[in-house]
Design a protein around this motif. Structure first.
Motif, PDB file in Angstrom:
ATOM      1  N   LYS A  69       0.709  -1.186  -0.082  1.00  0.00           N
ATOM      2  CA  LYS A  69      -0.019  -0.234   0.232  1.00  0.00           C
ATOM      3  C   LYS A  69       0.700   1.422   0.061  1.00  0.00           C
ATOM      4  N   THR A 103      -4.575   1.628 -11.571  1.00  0.00           N
ATOM      5  CA  THR A 103      -5.554   2.689 -11.341  1.00  0.00           C
ATOM      6  C   THR A 103      -5.207   3.984 -11.677  1.00  0.00           C
ATOM      7  N   THR A 134      -3.052  11.763   0.250  1.00  0.00           N
ATOM      8  CA  THR A 134      -2.386  10.970   0.947  1.00  0.00           C
ATOM      9  C   THR A 134      -2.297   9.354   1.008  1.00  0.00           C
ATOM     10  N   GLY A 135      -3.177   9.216  -0.125  1.00  0.00           N
ATOM     11  CA  GLY A 135      -3.239   7.604  -0.434  1.00  0.00           C
ATOM     12  C   GLY A 135      -2.252   7.246  -1.599  1.00  0.00           C
ATOM     13  N   VAL A 136      -2.405   5.866  -1.840  1.00  0.00           N
ATOM     14  CA  VAL A 136      -1.202   5.504  -2.805  1.00  0.00           C
ATOM     15  C   VAL A 136      -1.566   5.660  -4.256  1.00  0.00           C
ATOM     16  N   VAL A 137      -3.198   5.701  -4.445  1.00  0.00           N
ATOM     17  CA  VAL A 137      -3.564   5.884  -5.788  1.00  0.00           C
ATOM     18  C   VAL A 137      -3.275   7.379  -6.009  1.00  0.00           C
ATOM     19  N   TYR A 157      -6.125  15.929   2.813  1.00  0.00           N
ATOM     20  CA  TYR A 157      -7.596  16.383   3.665  1.00  0.00           C
ATOM     21  C   TYR A 157      -7.405  16.735   5.179  1.00  0.00           C
ATOM     22  N   ARG A 162       1.433  15.544   5.571  1.00  0.00           N
ATOM     23  CA  ARG A 162       1.663  14.411   5.043  1.00  0.00           C
ATOM     24  C   ARG A 162       1.776  14.548   3.592  1.00  0.00           C
ATOM     25  N   ALA A 202      -8.944  10.789  -5.651  1.00  0.00           N
ATOM     26  CA  ALA A 202      -8.892   9.443  -5.124  1.00  0.00           C
ATOM     27  C   ALA A 202      -8.810   9.081  -3.667  1.00  0.00           C
ATOM     28  N   GLY A 203     -10.022   9.602  -2.995  1.00  0.00           N
ATOM     29  CA  GLY A 203     -10.236   9.435  -1.706  1.00  0.00           C
ATOM     30  C   GLY A 203     -10.541   8.029  -1.345  1.00  0.00           C
ATOM     31  N   ARG A 204     -10.673   7.829   0.063  1.00  0.00           N
ATOM     32  CA  ARG A 204     -11.066   6.448   0.728  1.00  0.00           C
ATOM     33  C   ARG A 204     -12.390   6.173  -0.052  1.00  0.00           C
ATOM     34  N   ALA A 205     -12.553   4.819  -0.220  1.00  0.00           N
ATOM     35  CA  ALA A 205     -13.863   4.179  -0.697  1.00  0.00           C
ATOM     36  C   ALA A 205     -14.907   4.721   0.181  1.00  0.00           C
ATOM     37  N   VAL A 207     -16.202   7.541   0.801  1.00  0.00           N
ATOM     38  CA  VAL A 207     -15.942   9.016   1.244  1.00  0.00           C
ATOM     39  C   VAL A 207     -16.342  10.039   0.353  1.00  0.00           C
ATOM     40  N   VAL A 227     -12.177   7.891  -8.690  1.00  0.00           N
ATOM     41  CA  VAL A 227     -12.119   6.477  -8.888  1.00  0.00           C
ATOM     42  C   VAL A 227     -12.889   5.565  -7.791  1.00  0.00           C
ATOM     43  N   GLY A 261     -12.383   2.237 -14.059  1.00  0.00           N
ATOM     44  CA  GLY A 261     -12.277   0.416 -13.731  1.00  0.00           C
ATOM     45  C   GLY A 261     -12.013  -0.302 -14.969  1.00  0.00           C
TER      46      GLY A 261
HETATM   47  N1  LIG Z   1     -12.215   2.517  -9.894  1.00  0.00           N
HETATM   48  C1  LIG Z   1     -11.131   1.479  -9.864  1.00  0.00           C
HETATM   49  O1  LIG Z   1     -10.539   0.863 -10.787  1.00  0.00           O
HETATM   50  C2  LIG Z   1     -10.318   1.413  -8.510  1.00  0.00           C
HETATM   51  C3  LIG Z   1      -9.367   0.538  -8.386  1.00  0.00           C
HETATM   52  C4  LIG Z   1      -8.431   0.553  -6.974  1.00  0.00           C
HETATM   53  C5  LIG Z   1      -8.700   1.503  -6.069  1.00  0.00           C
HETATM   54  N2  LIG Z   1     -10.230   2.264  -6.271  1.00  0.00           N
HETATM   55  C6  LIG Z   1     -10.336   3.548  -5.436  1.00  0.00           C
HETATM   56  O2  LIG Z   1      -9.271   4.349  -5.190  1.00  0.00           O
HETATM   57  C7  LIG Z   1      -9.480   5.054  -4.163  1.00  0.00           C
HETATM   58  C8  LIG Z   1      -7.977   5.299  -3.671  1.00  0.00           C
HETATM   59  O3  LIG Z   1      -7.416   4.069  -3.177  1.00  0.00           O
HETATM   60  P1  LIG Z   1      -6.431   4.202  -2.109  1.00  0.00           P
HETATM   61  O4  LIG Z   1      -5.805   2.504  -2.119  1.00  0.00           O
HETATM   62  O5  LIG Z   1      -5.236   5.058  -2.365  1.00  0.00           O
HETATM   63  O6  LIG Z   1      -7.398   4.145  -1.200  1.00  0.00           O
HETATM   64  P2  LIG Z   1      -7.114   4.869   0.511  1.00  0.00           P
HETATM   65  O7  LIG Z   1      -5.479   4.819   1.081  1.00  0.00           O
HETATM   66  O8  LIG Z   1      -8.103   3.928   1.326  1.00  0.00           O
HETATM   67  O9  LIG Z   1      -7.483   6.051   0.601  1.00  0.00           O
HETATM   68  C9  LIG Z   1      -7.117   7.111  -0.077  1.00  0.00           C
HETATM   69  C10 LIG Z   1      -6.875   8.484   0.807  1.00  0.00           C
HETATM   70  O10 LIG Z   1      -7.872   8.995   1.112  1.00  0.00           O
HETATM   71  C11 LIG Z   1      -7.862   9.721   2.352  1.00  0.00           C
HETATM   72  N3  LIG Z   1      -8.898  10.269   2.977  1.00  0.00           N
HETATM   73  C12 LIG Z   1      -9.934   9.635   4.098  1.00  0.00           C
HETATM   74  N4  LIG Z   1     -10.875  10.395   4.252  1.00  0.00           N
HETATM   75  C13 LIG Z   1     -10.864  11.289   3.395  1.00  0.00           C
HETATM   76  C14 LIG Z   1     -11.413  12.621   2.953  1.00  0.00           C
HETATM   77  N5  LIG Z   1     -12.526  12.891   3.471  1.00  0.00           N
HETATM   78  N6  LIG Z   1     -10.849  13.346   1.779  1.00  0.00           N
HETATM   79  C15 LIG Z   1     -10.043  13.218   1.181  1.00  0.00           C
HETATM   80  N7  LIG Z   1      -8.978  11.997   1.221  1.00  0.00           N
HETATM   81  C16 LIG Z   1      -9.610  11.212   2.705  1.00  0.00           C
HETATM   82  C17 LIG Z   1      -7.224   8.532   3.355  1.00  0.00           C
HETATM   83  O11 LIG Z   1      -6.638   9.193   4.165  1.00  0.00           O
HETATM   84  P3  LIG Z   1      -5.910   8.196   5.519  1.00  0.00           P
HETATM   85  O12 LIG Z   1      -4.714   7.702   5.015  1.00  0.00           O
HETATM   86  O13 LIG Z   1      -5.857   9.338   6.444  1.00  0.00           O
HETATM   87  O14 LIG Z   1      -6.985   7.176   5.922  1.00  0.00           O
HETATM   88  C18 LIG Z   1      -6.306   7.774   2.261  1.00  0.00           C
HETATM   89  O15 LIG Z   1      -4.753   8.397   2.403  1.00  0.00           O
HETATM   90  C19 LIG Z   1     -10.293   4.284  -3.223  1.00  0.00           C
HETATM   91  O16 LIG Z   1     -11.664   4.874  -3.084  1.00  0.00           O
HETATM   92  C20 LIG Z   1     -10.185   2.758  -3.970  1.00  0.00           C
HETATM   93  O17 LIG Z   1     -11.566   2.243  -3.582  1.00  0.00           O
HETATM   94  C21 LIG Z   1     -10.678   2.490  -7.457  1.00  0.00           C
END
Ligand SMILES: NC(=O)c1ccc[n+]([C@@H]2O[C@H](COP(=O)([O-])OP(=O)(O)OC[C@H]3O[C@@H](n4cnc5c(N)ncnc54)[C@H](OP(=O)(O)O)[C@@H]3O)[C@@H](O)[C@H]2O)c1
Length: 298
Positions: A69, A103, A134-137, A157, A162, A202-205, A207, A227, A261
């Protein structure tokens, strides 16, 4: 008997992603083995264990997948795996932590396509704000866009700290400049959006990151991509299947998670299939993912 394709899937986390296991087997791997809680130091030993048990000519039928991650750690693990090879023994290696490289590649490629076809623009000089910075995507999308000449900002956010650390890592590793910005309040988000031409959300699923009125007030906005496929959407009013649909009265276009996706799925599957069919060992990271996502979108 045909030579078997074997994939060793490594992750620094507790579990390898079931999503990636399914993708690998559906792409054609005969056997998939999983290794969890792998440290960077353990990568070389695992890779050497894999290479010496098959004759060198079967190196191309052996794959290493790196999950996790964290983009920087995954790239370090990929490099460690590469360094562990002892010619003529080799393997193919693919890093895609949390599916982020494929992604992010799909998101940037979809934005590029909509820009080109509907706005006669490209990524060069495009003012991009990456929410979920802050996320990996988000991290990976900012890097891909900036390497293509976009002016990318990573939005934190929970404040700027970070994302500032991520920007430092990106500058040191790729020699590109990403602007870390504070998106912790509504007025700060409005200020960021007032100069943004493209949103990568690319926020958390599940949210909701941006409301309809945020999008409507963004005067310079050309395109917004989200995403997050788990309701509620990251961007209010953006349909999951949107692929260049108008989302504001000022003509901004939206791209939803299902459209992204579709390309993400084909990109990850396509890279696995290339590993399976190659006659020469390959290395894949976000750059290869973006090249393929672009090709799939052409
Ligand atoms: N469509 C597709 O094909 C596909 C494929 C893969 C992933 N995705 C989606 O891509 C998104 C990002 O993936 P990820 O692995 O990077 O997810 P993640 O790490 O779960 O979330 C991304 C970041 O969002 C932050 N976050 C939490 N609340 C927020 C808010 N209110 N506003 C803005 N950011 C906020 C999280 O912060 P914290 O670090 O503090 O928790 C985290 O760093 C997810 O929604 C995932 O489901 C989609």
């Amino acid at each position: 008997m045909a030579d078997k394709n074997i994939l060793h899937m490594l992750t620094p986390l507790k579990h390898i992603s079931p999503f990636d296991v399914n993708m690998a087997v559906d792409a054609g791997y005969d056997a998939v083995a999983q290794y969890a809680q792998v440290t960077l130091e353990e990568v070389a030993g695992l890779v050497q264990d894999a290479i010496f048990s098959r004759p060198p000519k079967l190196g191309v039928r052996t794959g290493i997948f790196i999950g996790g991650k964290n983009a920087a750690l995954a790239l370090d693990m990929l490099e460690a795996a590469q360094k562990a090879l002892v010619p003529p023994f080799s393997v193919s290696i693919f890093a895609d932590p949390a599916g982020s490289f494929t992604t992010a590649a799909a998101m940037v490629a979809c934005v590029e396509k909509v820009l080109k076809e509907k706005k006669q623009r490209d990524l060069k000089g495009l003012k991009v704000a990456v929410f979920g910075g802050t996320g990996v995507v988000g991290f990976s999308a900012a890097v891909i866009a900036a390497l293509e000449g976009a002016e990318a900002s990573l939005v934190g956010y929970d404040g700027v700290n970070r994302v500032a650390r991520s920007a430092e890592i990106i500058a040191a590793r790729f020699g590109i400049s990403i602007r870390p910005v504070d998106g912790s309040t509504k007025p700060k988000i409005a200020e960021i959006l007032s100069r943004t031409e493209a949103i990568f959300c690319a926020g958390r699923a599940g949210v909701r990151v941006l409301a309809k009125e945020d999008i409507e007030a963004a005067d310079k906005l050309v395109v917004a991509a989200d995403v997050n496929a788990v309701p509620p959407s990251g961007i209010e009013g953006l349909d999951a299947a949107a692929s260049g649909t108008q989302i504001s009265t000022k003509g901004a276009l939206g791209i939803g998670p299902l459209a992204i996706g579709n390309i993400k799925y084909k990109t990850e599957s396509g890279l696995f299939r290339r590993m399976i069919s190659t006659s020469k060992a390959v290395r894949f990271d976000f750059r290869d993912a973006f090249a393929l996502a672009r090709e799939l979108n052409a």
